[in-house]
Scaffold this active site. Structure first.
Site, PDB file in Angstrom:
ATOM      1  N   GLU A  92       5.236 120.260 -35.899  1.00  0.00           N
ATOM      2  CA  GLU A  92       5.764 119.960 -34.560  1.00  0.00           C
ATOM      3  C   GLU A  92       5.949 118.489 -34.214  1.00  0.00           C
ATOM      4  O   GLU A  92       6.007 118.150 -33.041  1.00  0.00           O
ATOM      5  CB  GLU A  92       4.876 120.611 -33.489  1.00  0.00           C
ATOM      6  CG  GLU A  92       4.957 122.122 -33.502  1.00  0.00           C
ATOM      7  CD  GLU A  92       4.230 122.782 -32.330  1.00  0.00           C
ATOM      8  OE1 GLU A  92       3.474 122.099 -31.640  1.00  0.00           O
ATOM      9  OE2 GLU A  92       4.425 123.994 -32.139  1.00  0.00           O
TER      10      GLU A  92
HETATM   11  C1  BMA Z   1       1.374 125.302 -31.511  1.00  0.00           C
HETATM   12  C2  BMA Z   1       0.499 124.864 -32.626  1.00  0.00           C
HETATM   13  C3  BMA Z   1      -0.737 124.257 -32.134  1.00  0.00           C
HETATM   14  C4  BMA Z   1      -1.227 124.880 -30.882  1.00  0.00           C
HETATM   15  C5  BMA Z   1      -0.468 126.105 -30.477  1.00  0.00           C
HETATM   16  C6  BMA Z   1      -0.859 126.657 -29.155  1.00  0.00           C
HETATM   17  O1  BMA Z   1       2.630 124.993 -31.404  1.00  0.00           O
HETATM   18  O2  BMA Z   1       1.173 124.149 -33.578  1.00  0.00           O
HETATM   19  O3  BMA Z   1      -0.539 122.884 -31.971  1.00  0.00           O
HETATM   20  O4  BMA Z   1      -2.552 125.146 -30.988  1.00  0.00           O
HETATM   21  O5  BMA Z   1       0.847 125.791 -30.424  1.00  0.00           O
HETATM   22  O6  BMA Z   1      -0.547 125.785 -28.112  1.00  0.00           O
END
Ligand code: BMA
Length: 829
Positions: A428
């Site tokens: 991300e």
């Molecule tokens: C995502 C993951 C984590 C996170 C999750 C929930 O996009 O990559 O970074 O824990 O969302 O928010």
């Protein structure tokens, strides 16, 4: 080559300021050593975490003595081989500083020849707290990062598990210690540093297994390499070659009649034993390597198609739909994980019909057991490098050099595992953490490119040339790079349900090619919550319950959706159970839709499989290994052949879909029963169907206009079943109103227990009811066990029998008294 293992209980640790030492274990970490020594309280209980920051702020020294025989010291090269030091460490041998380390993900082979002496030697490893280091660096430049209300700032500056500093499901308990094996290694002449494998599947009926060995030692020292491959103890191929240190030794094992490795659900997982020996000219053994090898091709296929660009994994030439979940470290203190715990979690993934796990980039490069089990269980690994949700200091040449060494070490360490399907640069970061130039909030594209489109893929191409690389999850390969969730190409993280608070129906509007993240939270079950709370904490808005919820919006969002779909539950423990039903329903809604969308969409990996501590989170298995409702439901929505129904209240129809991941066409019978909420049958039918391999197809449209009109949508249920060879392989239920608006009758559920003959841990439980019992669940008080199915719908016309497997031997009477069966109606009445 000779080695002296330094792992075990011979270590002691002490805090640098007070000097008093206590026993320590290696591999291990300071938190678990302090816990064992009775010096800290359980960090997971209530809000103890908040009183333990001092452990992360302190500096710690680990030490032991080791007896080194003179003959060991006669070798030409002697290393202290540290497979993992967490993280800012200074290594001393007999008081002499030999190295300072700064990356928990690197292999450190330290030359200790001059520092060692025959007899007793003292090894000392001093760990400095990462926190002042990070704070200092943050003064130079603030690194953008923020994932959870309690996250410690500055984590991008240090190569240490990102989530150890706090995440939106994990505590902020950064630890330190010797977290992977450590040994003294002595060699003369030559030793092998890496055997790289590639496979040639170009000739039918044979596989060429190519070996490329890299040696270290005396320049131009002559070495012979002998390799053999065996299956089930029988040698199937062997070869030998000669060369010298400095040159790469290459050779090919020609494997006749290869038994191919397949992902779970597509075939078996045969693993060959590869053994490689290195000898000097006189035939004296210098070094050896052995590993398990799976023969297969496994690629990410991206080609232009009618929708944009495909994104599908192809194994042995066959595209397959990836079904699975995201993996986070299975314990905040991963060094106390056992092979059994890995096997239980990954075995649970397989049991839920998964074939892929995404090893997410905010955790750790995993323990060897993880990869071995994935090989054995047929779980493909989408492997992130450990970078997540932050801007990283890629403008700093020292940081880049450190990362290059880390990537090389990790690819060399695990690259031979057949289950690894893809290397992915990060999690991300393209999503908001990168901008045109460096700011406090973003890193620059130029620096981002240098790291994730330059340095890391170069390492992968060089050391693991047959694996595909993907820069980021999510990523869109065409058009504007900020368009990270494009539906026509690349992978996507779909969070409009949950983070965006859109209704579950939104999932059905998504047509993305590969959904590598989407999720919905739930609470762990009451007995898990009991383990970290006191009775006065047992309200979802209590301080302690909110402490064990790291998504700032978490509990509010669970309750918001809960009230959208279900009636307000009666009490705390029912709220926990209902949150799990809600979560399971959300994921079922999403995955069924995306499976129906194949081949446009070719994968769903929900967020997240597991937990690292007891917490409200998106996991389907809690930190005790207990399956949440979602995990039971995942086994159904991931079934090799899925029957699902798409309701249309206006048209008065249910479209029945069959989605098959099987490699061969099949035939079966689809049946449907329309009932009211008393269970009265209003209509029923069945139809022979063909089930084409690896496809979705709509096999029937059921007309329910009349019952809908006569009884109203709040009274109608449509029960679907698919039988193949007379056995039901998939079931589903369609309703036209939100469950909160169904006037469910008292189902009068009954559960009868039968001992399975000759077994003390297996029981068959038959569940019956008098009126439809939706989301019925079996529960055991004070007995640990798993059911073959749970959280299922029971019709008064069909008793359901499930198998209970208990962790320990039990009697029938014990199970009968421990067992309860409840359903949705019990949550509010
Ligand atoms: C995502 C993951 C984590 C996170 C999750 C929930 O996009 O990559 O970074 O824990 O969302 O928010």
């Amino acid at each position: 080559m000779q080695s002296i293992d330094l792992c075990g209980a011979e270590w002691s640790a002490r805090q640098d300021t007070n000097g008093e030492s206590f026993p320590a274990r290696v591999p291990g970490c300071v938190h678990t050593d302090l816990l064992t020594a009775g010096r800290i309280e359980d960090p997971f209980f209530r809000d103890n975490e908040d009183r333990l920051r001092w452990v992360s702020e302190a500096d710690w020294t680990y030490e032991r003595t080791v007896n080194v025989p003179k003959s060991f010291l006669d070798h030409e090269a002697i290393f202290l081989r540290c497979e993992g030091l967490d993280t800012l460490a200074e290594v001393k041998v007999n008081g002499v500083s030999v190295e300072k380390t700064d990356n928990m993900f690197r292999l450190w082979e330290l030359d200790v020849h001059a520092a060692l002496r025959p007899g007793e030697n003292r090894i000392e490893i001093h760990f400095s707290s990462p926190l002042p280091f990070m704070a200092e660096k943050e003064k130079i430049r603030r690194m953008p990062a923020n994932n959870g209300p309690k996250e410690i700032a500055g984590r991008a500056w240090i190569r240490k598990s990102p989530c150890s500093f706090g995440w939106d499901w994990g505590p902020a308990l950064p630890t330190c210690g010797i977290w992977r094996p450590i040994s003294l290694v002595a060699s003369s002449g030559a030793r092998c540093t890496h055997v790289q494998l590639t496979q040639d599947h170009g000739t039918a009926g044979r596989v060429g297994l190519n070996l490329q060995a890299t040696l270290a030692g005396r320049d131009r020292f002559p070495v012979g390499m002998m390799a053999s491959l065996a299956f089930d103890g029988q040698t199937v191929a062997s070869m030998s070659v000669h060369g010298t240190v400095g040159a790469t030794l290459t050779g090919t094992l020609d494997v006749p009649a290869p038994r191919l490795w397949w992902p779970n659900g597509m075939g078996e997982q045969p693993l060959y034993d590869l053994s490689v020996l290195f000898e000097d000219e006189k035939g004296v053994l210098l070094d050896s390597k052995s590993m398990k090898v799976g023969l297969r091709t496994l690629r990410l296929d991206r080609h232009p198609d009618q929708w944009g660009e495909s994104f599908q994994f192809v194994v042995n030439g066959i595209p397959f739909f990836a079904k699975g979940a995201n993996w986070i470290p299975a314990d905040t203190f991963p060094t106390r994980l056992t092979r059994e715990r890995y096997a239980d979690l990954l075995g649970s993934a397989r049991a839920a019909n998964m074939n892929m796990i995404r090893l997410w980039g905010g955790g750790i490069y995993e323990h060897e057991d993880f990869y071995r089990l994935c090989d054995e269980l047929g779980l493909c690994i989408w492997h992130d490098f450990m970078f997540a949700c932050a801007g990283y200091p890629a403008f700093d040449p020292e940081f880049l050099a450190n990362v290059r060494a880390e990537a090389e070490d990790q690819v060399r360490r695990v690259g031979h595992h057949p289950s690894i399907a893809l290397w992915c640069g990060n999690n991300e970061i393209e999503q908001g953490w990168v901008g045109e130039t460096w700011t406090d909030a973003t890193m620059s594209w130029k620096d981002y490119d240098a790291l994730f489109n330059g340095l890391i893929p170069e390492v992968v191409a060089r050391l693991d040339p047959q694996r595909d690389y993907w820069p980021c999850s999510p990523h869109t390969p065409v058009g504007d790079r900020k368009d990270f969730n494009n539906p026509d190409s690349g992978d996507a993280h779909l969070w409009s349900v949950w983070h965006g608070r859109l209704p579950f129906e939104w999932y059905r509007t998504c047509t993305h090619r590969f959904n590598s993240e989407f999720g919905f939270q739930s609470f762990p079950e009451p007995r898990t919550v009991d383990g970290y709370t006191l009775p006065e904490d047992r309200n979802v808005t209590s301080y302690v319950m909110e402490h064990h919820q790291r998504s700032g919006i978490g509990n509010t969002v669970i309750m918001q959706y809960m009230l959208d779909w279900y009636r307000l539950p009666n009490d705390f423990s029912l709220t926990l159970h209902l949150s799990q039903i809600l979560q399971g329903m959300a994921m079922k809604y999403a995955v069924e839709h995306w499976r129906r969308a194949m081949p446009r969409g070719m994968g769903t990996l929900y967020w997240q499989l597991n937990d690292c501590w007891p917490v409200a989170s998106w996991s389907s298995i809690d930190s005790h290994g207990r399956w949440k409702a979602l995990h039971y439901m995942a086994a159904h929505f991931n079934a090799p052949i899925l029957v699902s129904g798409l309701e249309d209240a206006t048209a008065g129809t249910v479209e029945v879909h069959l989605t098959s991941d099987l490699l061969a066409d099949a035939r079966g019978t689809v049946s449907w029963t329309v009932t009211d909420l008393e269970g009265e049958i209003l209509d029923r039918g069945s139809q022979g169907v063909s089930i084409p391999a690896r496809q979705n197809h709509r096999c029937a449209i059921i007309a329910v206009k009349r019952p809908l009109k006569e009884r109203g949508p709040r009274e109608i249920l449509v029960w679907l079943a698919l039988a193949v060879d007379g056995k039901i392989v998939s079931r589903n239920l369609v309703h036209f109103a939100r469950p909160k608006h169904l006037e469910l009758r008292h189902p009068r559920l009954l559960a009868m227990v039968k001992t399975v003959e000759g077994e003390s841990r297996e029981f068959d439980i038959t569940v019956t009811c008098k009126a439809p019992a939706l989301w019925s669940w079996l529960d055991l008080e004070c007995v640990e066990g798993r059911f073959s199915e749970n959280y299922f719908h029971v019709s008064p016309h069909e008793p359901r029998t499930v198998r209970l497997s208990t962790a320990h031997p039990q009697t029938r009477t014990r199970i009968e008294s421990a067992l309860t069966v409840r359903s949705l109606r019990d949550t509010y009445q």
